[in-house]
Design a protein around this motif. Sequence first.
Motif, short mmCIF file in Angstrom:
data_model
loop_
_atom_site.label_atom_id
_atom_site.label_comp_id
_atom_site.label_asym_id
_atom_site.label_seq_id
_atom_site.Cartn_x
_atom_site.Cartn_y
_atom_site.Cartn_z
N LEU A 1 44.40 33.71 32.74
CA LEU A 1 43.94 34.92 32.60
C LEU A 1 45.21 35.81 33.01
CD1 LEU A 1 40.18 34.96 34.06
CD2 LEU A 1 41.19 35.69 31.64
N GLY A 2 46.31 35.38 33.38
CA GLY A 2 47.58 36.03 33.87
C GLY A 2 47.93 36.25 35.47
N ILE A 3 46.86 35.84 36.04
CA ILE A 3 47.23 35.84 37.37
C ILE A 3 48.27 35.26 38.18
CG2 ILE A 3 45.83 35.70 39.77
CD1 ILE A 3 43.20 36.52 38.54
N THR A 4 48.95 35.70 39.02
CA THR A 4 50.01 35.05 39.73
C THR A 4 49.90 34.92 41.09
OG1 THR A 4 51.60 36.82 40.18
CG2 THR A 4 51.45 35.47 37.85
N LEU B 1 39.18 55.25 32.67
CA LEU B 1 39.71 54.95 34.13
C LEU B 1 39.90 53.35 34.21
CD1 LEU B 1 37.58 57.37 36.20
CD2 LEU B 1 39.89 57.83 35.22
N VAL B 2 40.70 53.10 35.20
CA VAL B 2 40.80 51.59 35.20
C VAL B 2 39.20 51.32 36.14
CG1 VAL B 2 41.97 49.91 36.92
CG2 VAL B 2 43.24 51.69 35.96
N ALA B 3 38.70 50.17 35.46
CA ALA B 3 37.10 49.89 35.83
C ALA B 3 37.24 48.66 36.76
CB ALA B 3 36.41 49.56 34.45
N PHE C 1 43.76 44.30 33.34
CA PHE C 1 42.95 43.04 33.78
C PHE C 1 41.51 43.31 33.93
CE2 PHE C 1 40.64 40.45 37.06
CZ PHE C 1 40.91 39.38 36.67
N ASP C 2 40.42 42.59 33.43
CA ASP C 2 39.07 42.86 33.38
C ASP C 2 38.41 42.64 34.87
OD1 ASP C 2 36.31 43.25 33.06
OD2 ASP C 2 36.32 41.36 31.49
N TYR C 3 38.22 43.94 35.50
CA TYR C 3 37.77 43.58 36.95
C TYR C 3 36.30 43.35 37.07
CZ TYR C 3 42.17 45.66 38.80
OH TYR C 3 43.36 45.76 39.24
N SER C 4 35.52 43.18 35.87
CA SER C 4 34.34 42.68 36.01
C SER C 4 34.18 41.24 36.53
CB SER C 4 33.74 43.03 34.43
OG SER C 4 34.20 41.95 33.72
N LEU C 5 35.24 40.76 36.17
CA LEU C 5 35.52 39.06 36.86
C LEU C 5 35.46 39.07 38.21
CD1 LEU C 5 38.28 37.93 34.29
CD2 LEU C 5 35.69 37.35 34.17
N ALA C 6 35.55 40.32 38.84
CA ALA C 6 35.66 40.21 40.33
C ALA C 6 34.31 40.40 40.91
CB ALA C 6 36.44 41.37 40.84
N ASP C 7 33.25 39.60 40.27
CA ASP C 7 31.96 39.95 40.51
C ASP C 7 31.36 38.65 41.25
OD1 ASP C 7 31.88 37.75 38.61
OD2 ASP C 7 30.52 38.79 37.45
N GLY C 8 32.15 37.66 41.86
CA GLY C 8 31.74 36.86 42.69
C GLY C 8 31.48 35.13 41.74
#
Length: 417
Positions: A278-281, A397-399, A260-267
Motif C-alpha cells: 500500500l506504499g507504507i515505508t 479534505l484529507v479524510a 492514503f486511505d485513512y479508513s484503513l486506520a480503523d483497527g
Amino acid sequence: MLTTIARILPRRRFSFLLPLTGLLTSLALPSLAQTADQAAATRGFAECKQRLQAQAIAAGVSPETATDVMARVEHLDRVIELDRRQPEFTTTFADYLNRRVNEDRISTGRKMLRAHQDLLQRVTDETGVPAPYLMAFWGLETNFGSYFGKMSVPSSLTTLACDPRRSSFFTTQLIAALRIIDEGAIPADQMEGSWAGAMGHVQFMPTVFLKHAVDADGDGRRDLWNSLPDALMSAGRFLQSMGWDGDYRWGREVLLPDNFDYSLADGRRLPLQQWRELGITDAFGKPLAQEPIKAKLVVPAGHRGPAFLAYHNFNVIMGWNRSEFYAIAVGHLADRIAGAGGLQNPPPEDAPTLSRDNIINLQEALQARGFDSGTPDGILGPATRSAIRQFQASAGLVADGYPGDVVLDRLNIAGNQ
C-alpha cells in the motif's frame, strides 16, 4: 443577647430586631440540615464498612485482619472528588507524549537500565520482556519509583466500594487488598497508593497483585513497594501472561504515501507485506521488512502527525492500560531508552484541545449534516471518527477522521488552543 436588648430598649426604635432574629434563625437551618446529612452519611459509611468486613471474612480473609483494618478505615472525600472528576479538556497527543517521553525520563531510564542490568537480564530471561520495556512501564507508572501515591489503599477502596457508582468493582479490589495484608506482603498502615488503589513501583491493582505478583528476592514476601526485584519480575510476569511476544517489538513509526486511505486506520490487522504494497515505508522512507507479522495502523494526531504500525505487543501494552496514547508512550519511551532517536514526524503542538462539550457539539453537527456519529456522548470513538472521515471526504479534505482546525471551522465548532 438579642432578647435581652429587646427588653431594655424601646420596641419602636429597634423593631428591626425581630426580622433580624428571623434572619439568623433561617441562616441556621441549612447548617442543621447539613449536620443531619453528615450524621446520616457517617452512619451509612459505618454500616457499609460492617457489610464489607463480613464479605471479606466470607471470602477467606482472616477475621483478625478484616476487623483490624476496617476499624481504622476512613472515608476519603478526596477520593470521591477524583472519581467524579471528568477532565474538562481531552489531551492532545502532542501534550500527552511530550509530558511522558521527555529528556529527563529518557536519561533516567538509561541510567536505571545500566544500574539494574543483572536484575533486568534475569527478568528478560524468565519472561521474554526486554529490559527497555520494563524501564518504560516503571518510568511511566511511578517515575522510576519516585512517587507511589499517598492515599491509604484500604481507605480509598472502602470509600469507593461504599459509593454506588462502581461498588462491585471496588468491593472486589478491597477484598483483594485485605488478602494481600493477610498474607503478610505489607502492613495495612504502609499500604499506600493511588486514589483508585493502584500500588507499588508498577502500580498494580490488588486483583492483579494477587494473580501476578511474585517473590523474586526470596524473602518470603511479595513486596511491590520495597523490593524492586519483586516489582520488575511481577511486571514481566503480568506482560508474559497477556502474551508478550519476545521476537518482535511493540511497533514502529512509518510514513504514509500521498492520498492514503485513512479508513484503513480503523483497527484492522493486515500482514506487513500488505502494508508495504500500500506504499507504507519505515520512518526513513525505506521499504518495510518482509516479516511474517500482522500490524494495525495507528494515526493518533491525524495526517499532520506521526503514523505507527502497531504489532501484537501493542495490544499487550493496552492490556495494562486501555489507552492508545499510553501504549505509544510506552513503546516510544522503550525505544528511546534503548538508544533510538525521536520521532521523524513529531505530533503537531498547535492541535486544538477539545472539551467533552466540544465533542458533543461536533457529534451533533455531524448528525445534522447526515453523517452518523452515534449517540452524542463526548467521546471521540470509532463511530465519530468514521463520521468525520465521511464529512471530510464530502468536503474535499484529507479524510483522516481527525477533528483538526479545518473540520472544526467548517462545522462551526469552537476548539481551545
